[in-house]
Design a protein around this motif. Structure first.
Motif, PDB file in Angstrom:
ATOM      1  N   ASP A   1       1.011 132.211 156.201  1.00 58.69           N
ATOM      2  CA  ASP A   1       1.433 130.832 155.908  1.00 58.69           C
ATOM      3  C   ASP A   1       2.396 130.776 154.720  1.00 58.69           C
ATOM      4  N   ILE A   2       3.369 131.644 154.719  1.00 54.59           N
ATOM      5  CA  ILE A   2       4.305 131.732 153.601  1.00 54.59           C
ATOM      6  C   ILE A   2       5.043 130.407 153.401  1.00 54.59           C
ATOM      7  N   ALA A   3       5.546 129.814 154.470  1.00 52.57           N
ATOM      8  CA  ALA A   3       6.309 128.564 154.348  1.00 52.57           C
ATOM      9  C   ALA A   3       5.443 127.449 153.749  1.00 52.57           C
ATOM     10  N   THR A   4       4.202 127.361 154.208  1.00 52.70           N
ATOM     11  CA  THR A   4       3.286 126.342 153.685  1.00 52.70           C
ATOM     12  C   THR A   4       3.011 126.585 152.211  1.00 52.70           C
ATOM     13  N   ARG A   5       2.807 127.837 151.844  1.00 49.21           N
ATOM     14  CA  ARG A   5       2.524 128.176 150.444  1.00 49.21           C
ATOM     15  C   ARG A   5       3.726 127.853 149.549  1.00 49.21           C
ATOM     16  N   ILE A   6       4.928 128.114 150.041  1.00 48.67           N
ATOM     17  CA  ILE A   6       6.130 127.803 149.257  1.00 48.67           C
ATOM     18  C   ILE A   6       6.255 126.294 149.076  1.00 48.67           C
ATOM     19  N   ARG A   7       6.009 125.527 150.134  1.00 44.14           N
ATOM     20  CA  ARG A   7       6.067 124.061 150.027  1.00 44.14           C
ATOM     21  C   ARG A   7       5.033 123.556 149.021  1.00 44.14           C
ATOM     22  N   THR A   8       3.819 124.102 149.084  1.00 48.29           N
ATOM     23  CA  THR A   8       2.763 123.702 148.150  1.00 48.29           C
ATOM     24  C   THR A   8       3.158 124.042 146.719  1.00 48.29           C
ATOM     25  N   LEU A   9       3.676 125.224 146.522  1.00 50.58           N
ATOM     26  CA  LEU A   9       4.100 125.631 145.187  1.00 50.58           C
ATOM     27  C   LEU A   9       5.234 124.740 144.674  1.00 50.58           C
ATOM     28  N   ASN A  10       6.163 124.383 145.533  1.00 51.95           N
ATOM     29  CA  ASN A  10       7.248 123.482 145.130  1.00 51.95           C
ATOM     30  C   ASN A  10       6.721 122.098 144.768  1.00 51.95           C
ATOM     31  N   ARG A  11       5.713 121.617 145.505  1.00 50.71           N
ATOM     32  CA  ARG A  11       5.115 120.317 145.148  1.00 50.71           C
ATOM     33  C   ARG A  11       4.444 120.392 143.781  1.00 50.71           C
ATOM     34  N   LYS A  12       3.767 121.492 143.508  1.00 50.37           N
ATOM     35  CA  LYS A  12       3.128 121.655 142.201  1.00 50.37           C
ATOM     36  C   LYS A  12       4.168 121.756 141.092  1.00 50.37           C
ATOM     37  N   LEU A  13       5.267 122.422 141.370  1.00 52.25           N
ATOM     38  CA  LEU A  13       6.343 122.497 140.377  1.00 52.25           C
ATOM     39  C   LEU A  13       6.976 121.124 140.161  1.00 52.25           C
ATOM     40  N   ASP A  14       7.107 120.333 141.230  1.00 57.82           N
ATOM     41  CA  ASP A  14       7.606 118.961 141.088  1.00 57.82           C
ATOM     42  C   ASP A  14       6.690 118.163 140.163  1.00 57.82           C
ATOM     43  N   TYR A  15       5.377 118.297 140.373  1.00 54.41           N
ATOM     44  CA  TYR A  15       4.420 117.577 139.537  1.00 54.41           C
ATOM     45  C   TYR A  15       4.527 118.029 138.081  1.00 54.41           C
ATOM     46  N   ALA A  16       4.603 119.328 137.863  1.00 51.76           N
ATOM     47  CA  ALA A  16       4.730 119.842 136.492  1.00 51.76           C
ATOM     48  C   ALA A  16       6.014 119.335 135.848  1.00 51.76           C
ATOM     49  N   HIS A  17       7.083 119.258 136.618  1.00 48.66           N
ATOM     50  CA  HIS A  17       8.358 118.743 136.115  1.00 48.66           C
ATOM     51  C   HIS A  17       8.212 117.281 135.709  1.00 48.66           C
ATOM     52  N   GLN A  18       7.518 116.498 136.527  1.00 51.79           N
ATOM     53  CA  GLN A  18       7.302 115.088 136.210  1.00 51.79           C
ATOM     54  C   GLN A  18       6.473 114.930 134.937  1.00 51.79           C
ATOM     55  N   VAL A  19       5.451 115.756 134.775  1.00 55.19           N
ATOM     56  CA  VAL A  19       4.616 115.691 133.573  1.00 55.19           C
ATOM     57  C   VAL A  19       5.453 116.004 132.343  1.00 55.19           C
ATOM     58  N   VAL A  20       6.278 117.032 132.428  1.00 49.05           N
ATOM     59  CA  VAL A  20       7.130 117.397 131.294  1.00 49.05           C
ATOM     60  C   VAL A  20       8.094 116.261 130.974  1.00 49.05           C
ATOM     61  N   GLU A  21       8.647 115.632 131.984  1.00 43.72           N
ATOM     62  CA  GLU A  21       9.561 114.502 131.771  1.00 43.72           C
ATOM     63  C   GLU A  21       8.858 113.339 131.080  1.00 43.72           C
ATOM     64  N   VAL A  22       7.646 113.025 131.515  1.00 43.99           N
ATOM     65  CA  VAL A  22       6.893 111.931 130.899  1.00 43.99           C
ATOM     66  C   VAL A  22       6.613 112.249 129.433  1.00 43.99           C
ATOM     67  N   LEU A  23       6.181 113.460 129.159  1.00 44.63           N
ATOM     68  CA  LEU A  23       5.899 113.852 127.776  1.00 44.63           C
ATOM     69  C   LEU A  23       7.164 113.825 126.921  1.00 44.63           C
ATOM     70  N   ARG A  24       8.262 114.293 127.493  1.00 46.48           N
ATOM     71  CA  ARG A  24       9.530 114.281 126.755  1.00 46.48           C
ATOM     72  C   ARG A  24       9.979 112.858 126.455  1.00 46.48           C
ATOM     73  N   THR A  25       9.825 111.977 127.417  1.00 46.97           N
ATOM     74  CA  THR A  25      10.185 110.577 127.223  1.00 46.97           C
ATOM     75  C   THR A  25       9.294 109.941 126.148  1.00 46.97           C
ATOM     76  N   GLU A  26       8.005 110.234 126.197  1.00 47.40           N
ATOM     77  CA  GLU A  26       7.069 109.700 125.203  1.00 47.40           C
ATOM     78  C   GLU A  26       7.439 110.162 123.800  1.00 47.40           C
ATOM     79  N   LEU A  27       7.733 111.442 123.651  1.00 44.74           N
ATOM     80  CA  LEU A  27       8.118 111.962 122.339  1.00 44.74           C
ATOM     81  C   LEU A  27       9.421 111.343 121.856  1.00 44.74           C
ATOM     82  N   SER A  28      10.344 111.155 122.755  1.00 46.32           N
ATOM     83  CA  SER A  28      11.619 110.542 122.397  1.00 46.32           C
ATOM     84  C   SER A  28      11.415 109.091 121.953  1.00 46.32           C
ATOM     85  N   ASP A  29      10.570 108.361 122.694  1.00 42.60           N
ATOM     86  CA  ASP A  29      10.283 106.969 122.327  1.00 42.60           C
ATOM     87  C   ASP A  29       9.617 106.879 120.961  1.00 42.60           C
ATOM     88  N   ARG A  30       8.693 107.777 120.689  1.00 44.91           N
ATOM     89  CA  ARG A  30       8.027 107.782 119.381  1.00 44.91           C
ATOM     90  C   ARG A  30       9.036 108.065 118.268  1.00 44.91           C
TER      91      ARG A  30
END
Length: 85
Positions: free
Chosen positions: A44-73
């Motif tokens: 299930d390589i294709a499925t695993r790659i899609r899952t990993l990309n979704r997790k990376l998307d989530y991690a990217h969103q978390v980093v963006e939120v934290l960066r925005t919060e720090l910038s606002d502060r």
């Protein structure tokens, strides 16, 4: 720094590792290409790659939120300093 690491990991997975498509070395031997495709489907390589990309998307969103919060502060702190001056 974390954002760069996430992007580097995504680039490695999607661009540099021959996981999502058959490597060129297998094209010359049809039986090897067929074997590679069967193993990819079995693992299930294709499925695993899609899952990993979704997790990376989530991690990217978390980093963006934290960066925005720090910038606002930081901006709020600067505004308070200007007001007190």
């Amino acid at each position: 720094k974390t954002m760069g690491q996430l992007l580097a990991l995504r680039g490695l997975i999607n661009l540099h590792l021959p996981l999502s498509e058959t490597p060129e070395a297998y094209w010359e031997e049809p039986w090897l290409e067929d074997l590679y495709n069967k193993i990819s489907r079995e693992l299930d390589i294709a499925t695993r790659i899609r899952t990993l990309n979704r997790k990376l998307d989530y991690a990217h969103q978390v980093v963006e939120v934290l960066r925005t919060e720090l910038s606002d502060r930081h901006h709020t702190r600067l505004e308070l300093i200007i007001i007190f001056l």
